[in-house]
Design a protein around this motif. Sequence first.
Motif: not given
Length: 496
Positions: A294-300
């Motif tokens: 996952d990545g900040a701001c909602g990258q999933y």
Amino acid sequence: MAKRYIFSLLLLTGCMPLLAQPTAYFPKSAPEAQSMVSDSILSFIDRVEAEFDVVHSFMIIRHGYSVAEGWWAPYEREAPHIMHSLSKSFTSTAIGFAVQEGVLTLDDLVVSFFPDKTIGKPHQYWNQMRIRDLLTMNTGHAEERWPDATTEDWAQFFLGTEPDFMPGTHFRYNSMATYMLSAILQRATGEKLVDYLEPRLFQPLGIPKPDWKTCPDGVNTGGWGLQVRTEDIAKFGQFYLQKGKWEGEQLLSGDWVEMATSKQVSNGSDPANDWAQGYGFQFWRCRHNAYRGDGACGQYCIVMPEQDAVIAITSGTPDMHRLLQVVWETLLPGMKDKPLFSQPEKDAELRERLKGLRLPLLASGGVKAGVEDGTYRLKDNNAGLKAVRFRLQHAEPYLVFETGAGTDTLWVGKETYRKGTVAHPLPYTENLEPEVAAHGGWISPAAYEARVYLYHSPARVTYTFNFEGDKLTMKTDLHQALLGRRDLEVITGQRE
């Protein structure tokens, strides 16, 4: 998963024809044909649109088929999106290839790759830090430390920070640890991380070689800065779901995949928190026996082995936990382990809904009489903005921003988001992408608003212009999920 072709899809009962662009890899299928309830996907879309205004795209892969995929305009299928810390899982994959090829081992000492650097104290801690500790965020640092804008040697910066604990004994999320994995890989192979992955991962999976930011020394940042498409996230997840195998070929060791996605260290004990289920090699464990990058701001990139499913999401939300909760509450219950009856009407409803996805447009309040196109000179401001020229009465309205660096035209769609590229950063968007999509409208009789998405990223900026006679007041709202929303300085101006 063997590559499928259109003619074979037409033979599958319940499967939809492949209507996507030629680059689409996953064949389309009606959800029920893959034992998934269409209503669960519709519920997911309803929740996303009701609770967030910043989800950009999603793909749901079940049994190797795309049962639903959608992009909220102005975001689109072929546009790469910044991954933030989802980049870390790709970096971990590169280390897996290097270990498989005998270039590195998990027990190699970090300092052994940097004989030219000055190592911080206490020495006994640095002499214990291994590649394994970088992968598991167990470097021993109590706090995450970042180089500032003047730091040119990032590896030296990291090696100059003193661990507070014995490496391997203390979990602390640390993006610079992932940067060091990239730096080590480049020293060990002579190739940048993105170049090393090109023949091993990107080419075999059909992922166009992506952009990946670099540090001042030319090393890929590793822990952030990767840009790929939503379908590329889905392919990456499917690759891991298949234990490193792609189209019948074992590219990455299944043993490595198992280690990377298993709980290597504890990061908490709250059974209701997806950030407390354990951490692997740059992958998070989830509830429901799933795992994710996952990545900040909602990258999933969510991988669900028990359901044979992958969910890819891009967004710009600061509330990542709630977005993940929506996945568990809507999509997970819809994944069944038995065949389902065909629901052609529901499937048609879903396909129609997916075609019409777009982010909210402004509500128009009409145009104030007497407000005409013109140029307004602005007082001194932090953005270096000299003037704004309005051409709002045109059939295709636009604004022109004038700064010391030059002028830029911002086209603003009336009933849609109009895409364009700016030569210079728009006011207050320094270091963000130059490709933009803008929509504008009169939100009151005397106020015009331009909403701008920097659509390769989670960032959005809104400019509100209030007109009073010959006077102009300009307000800016920058929405970056990493930083939250910021009301920036108010700028005033006078009509020429």
